[in-house]
Design a protein around this motif. Sequence first.
Motif, mmCIF file in Angstrom:
data_model
loop_
_atom_site.group_PDB
_atom_site.id
_atom_site.type_symbol
_atom_site.label_atom_id
_atom_site.label_comp_id
_atom_site.label_asym_id
_atom_site.label_seq_id
_atom_site.Cartn_x
_atom_site.Cartn_y
_atom_site.Cartn_z
ATOM 1 N N VAL A 150 81.672 -3.593 34.208
ATOM 2 C CA VAL A 150 81.063 -3.513 32.883
ATOM 3 C C VAL A 150 79.802 -4.366 32.925
ATOM 4 O O VAL A 150 79.864 -5.568 33.163
ATOM 5 C CB VAL A 150 82.024 -4.012 31.784
ATOM 6 N N GLN A 151 78.659 -3.717 32.714
ATOM 7 C CA GLN A 151 77.380 -4.427 32.706
ATOM 8 C C GLN A 151 76.853 -4.418 31.282
ATOM 9 O O GLN A 151 76.746 -3.369 30.656
ATOM 10 C CB GLN A 151 76.383 -3.760 33.640
ATOM 11 N N VAL A 152 76.532 -5.598 30.778
ATOM 12 C CA VAL A 152 76.032 -5.752 29.411
ATOM 13 C C VAL A 152 74.578 -6.199 29.500
ATOM 14 O O VAL A 152 74.279 -7.265 30.033
ATOM 15 C CB VAL A 152 76.878 -6.772 28.624
ATOM 16 N N ASP A 153 73.680 -5.351 28.986
ATOM 17 C CA ASP A 153 72.247 -5.656 28.989
ATOM 18 C C ASP A 153 71.812 -5.978 27.569
ATOM 19 O O ASP A 153 72.032 -5.178 26.649
ATOM 20 C CB ASP A 153 71.431 -4.464 29.501
ATOM 21 N N GLY A 154 71.175 -7.125 27.394
ATOM 22 C CA GLY A 154 70.657 -7.494 26.079
ATOM 23 C C GLY A 154 69.427 -6.679 25.756
ATOM 24 O O GLY A 154 68.514 -6.553 26.574
ATOM 25 N N LEU A 155 69.381 -6.101 24.568
ATOM 26 C CA LEU A 155 68.238 -5.293 24.149
ATOM 27 C C LEU A 155 67.327 -6.071 23.207
ATOM 28 O O LEU A 155 66.370 -5.527 22.690
ATOM 29 C CB LEU A 155 68.723 -4.011 23.460
ATOM 30 N N THR A 156 67.613 -7.354 23.018
ATOM 31 C CA THR A 156 66.780 -8.190 22.164
ATOM 32 C C THR A 156 65.714 -8.859 23.021
ATOM 33 O O THR A 156 65.456 -8.439 24.142
ATOM 34 C CB THR A 156 67.648 -9.240 21.435
ATOM 35 N N SER A 157 65.130 -9.903 22.516
ATOM 36 C CA SER A 157 64.012 -10.558 23.215
ATOM 37 C C SER A 157 64.394 -11.132 24.574
ATOM 38 O O SER A 157 63.567 -11.201 25.470
ATOM 39 C CB SER A 157 63.434 -11.661 22.333
ATOM 40 N N THR A 158 65.657 -11.564 24.753
ATOM 41 C CA THR A 158 66.026 -12.190 26.027
ATOM 42 C C THR A 158 66.121 -11.164 27.140
ATOM 43 O O THR A 158 65.686 -11.415 28.250
ATOM 44 C CB THR A 158 67.363 -12.937 25.914
ATOM 45 N N GLY A 159 66.739 -10.023 26.881
ATOM 46 C CA GLY A 159 66.840 -8.957 27.864
ATOM 47 C C GLY A 159 67.637 -9.299 29.097
ATOM 48 O O GLY A 159 67.469 -8.682 30.135
ATOM 49 N N GLU A 160 68.520 -10.279 29.013
ATOM 50 C CA GLU A 160 69.304 -10.670 30.177
ATOM 51 C C GLU A 160 70.464 -9.706 30.384
ATOM 52 O O GLU A 160 70.900 -9.023 29.475
ATOM 53 C CB GLU A 160 69.811 -12.100 30.000
ATOM 54 N N SER A 161 70.959 -9.670 31.621
ATOM 55 C CA SER A 161 72.035 -8.759 31.990
ATOM 56 C C SER A 161 73.200 -9.553 32.575
ATOM 57 O O SER A 161 72.991 -10.477 33.361
ATOM 58 C CB SER A 161 71.505 -7.762 33.027
ATOM 59 N N TYR A 162 74.420 -9.176 32.162
ATOM 60 C CA TYR A 162 75.632 -9.828 32.655
ATOM 61 C C TYR A 162 76.604 -8.760 33.118
ATOM 62 O O TYR A 162 76.722 -7.709 32.495
ATOM 63 C CB TYR A 162 76.266 -10.696 31.564
ATOM 64 N N THR A 163 77.314 -9.042 34.209
ATOM 65 C CA THR A 163 78.226 -8.077 34.801
ATOM 66 C C THR A 163 79.603 -8.699 34.956
ATOM 67 O O THR A 163 79.730 -9.856 35.352
ATOM 68 C CB THR A 163 77.706 -7.620 36.177
ATOM 69 N N LEU A 164 80.622 -7.887 34.646
ATOM 70 C CA LEU A 164 82.009 -8.309 34.789
ATOM 71 C C LEU A 164 82.745 -7.185 35.508
ATOM 72 O O LEU A 164 82.570 -6.014 35.175
ATOM 73 C CB LEU A 164 82.621 -8.559 33.410
ATOM 74 N N GLN A 165 83.544 -7.526 36.520
ATOM 75 C CA GLN A 165 84.313 -6.529 37.275
ATOM 76 C C GLN A 165 85.797 -6.840 37.156
ATOM 77 O O GLN A 165 86.185 -8.002 37.072
ATOM 78 C CB GLN A 165 83.913 -6.530 38.744
#
Length: 175
Positions: A150-165
């Motif tokens: 599961v990859q969560v990409d921020g669509l706000t100003s930060t735009g950071e991405s986090y991944t969980l397996q």
Amino acid sequence: MLKLYKRIKRTNQNGLTLIEVMAAVVILSIAVLSFTMLFSKNVEFSHREENRNAALTVARTVIEELKPVLPTTGNANIFGQQVLLASLRDNNAATAPAVIYYPSAADRQYRITITDLVIPASQSFQVQDKLKPANTFQFNVRDYFSHIQVQVDGLTSTGESYTLQSYIERNEARP
């Protein structure tokens, strides 16, 4: 008269000169600016960690929502959006990932990409029968589990991405 003038001149030197006052103001300004920068960096770090925690909570929620429905033949309804689970059960690299949005499809703050990662056929485990140690059983991991990312990409100003397996059991429980 000269003695009185010298005495007055000597007693008048107890005050601060303009240079001493200016030096004190400069030192105080440097200290205040240092604390201001430290405080602003602390607020920035706190905001970034808050976004990270929110994204990881969303990823964990998706994994937990998938656990009970992946072994069934149905689909999942996550954050009010339909996720087709057939693509997450087949263990095929050519399968397109499922994409949903959090908190909803209309209010897109995070893009969530759910992918089934391929488990190699060589990944297996061996179980020995406790009653008959000569009997061992070989199990292929891909026959029983799906490796979900599961990859969560921020669509706000930060735009950071986090991944969980996570490995999720995909076969229905046996009695």
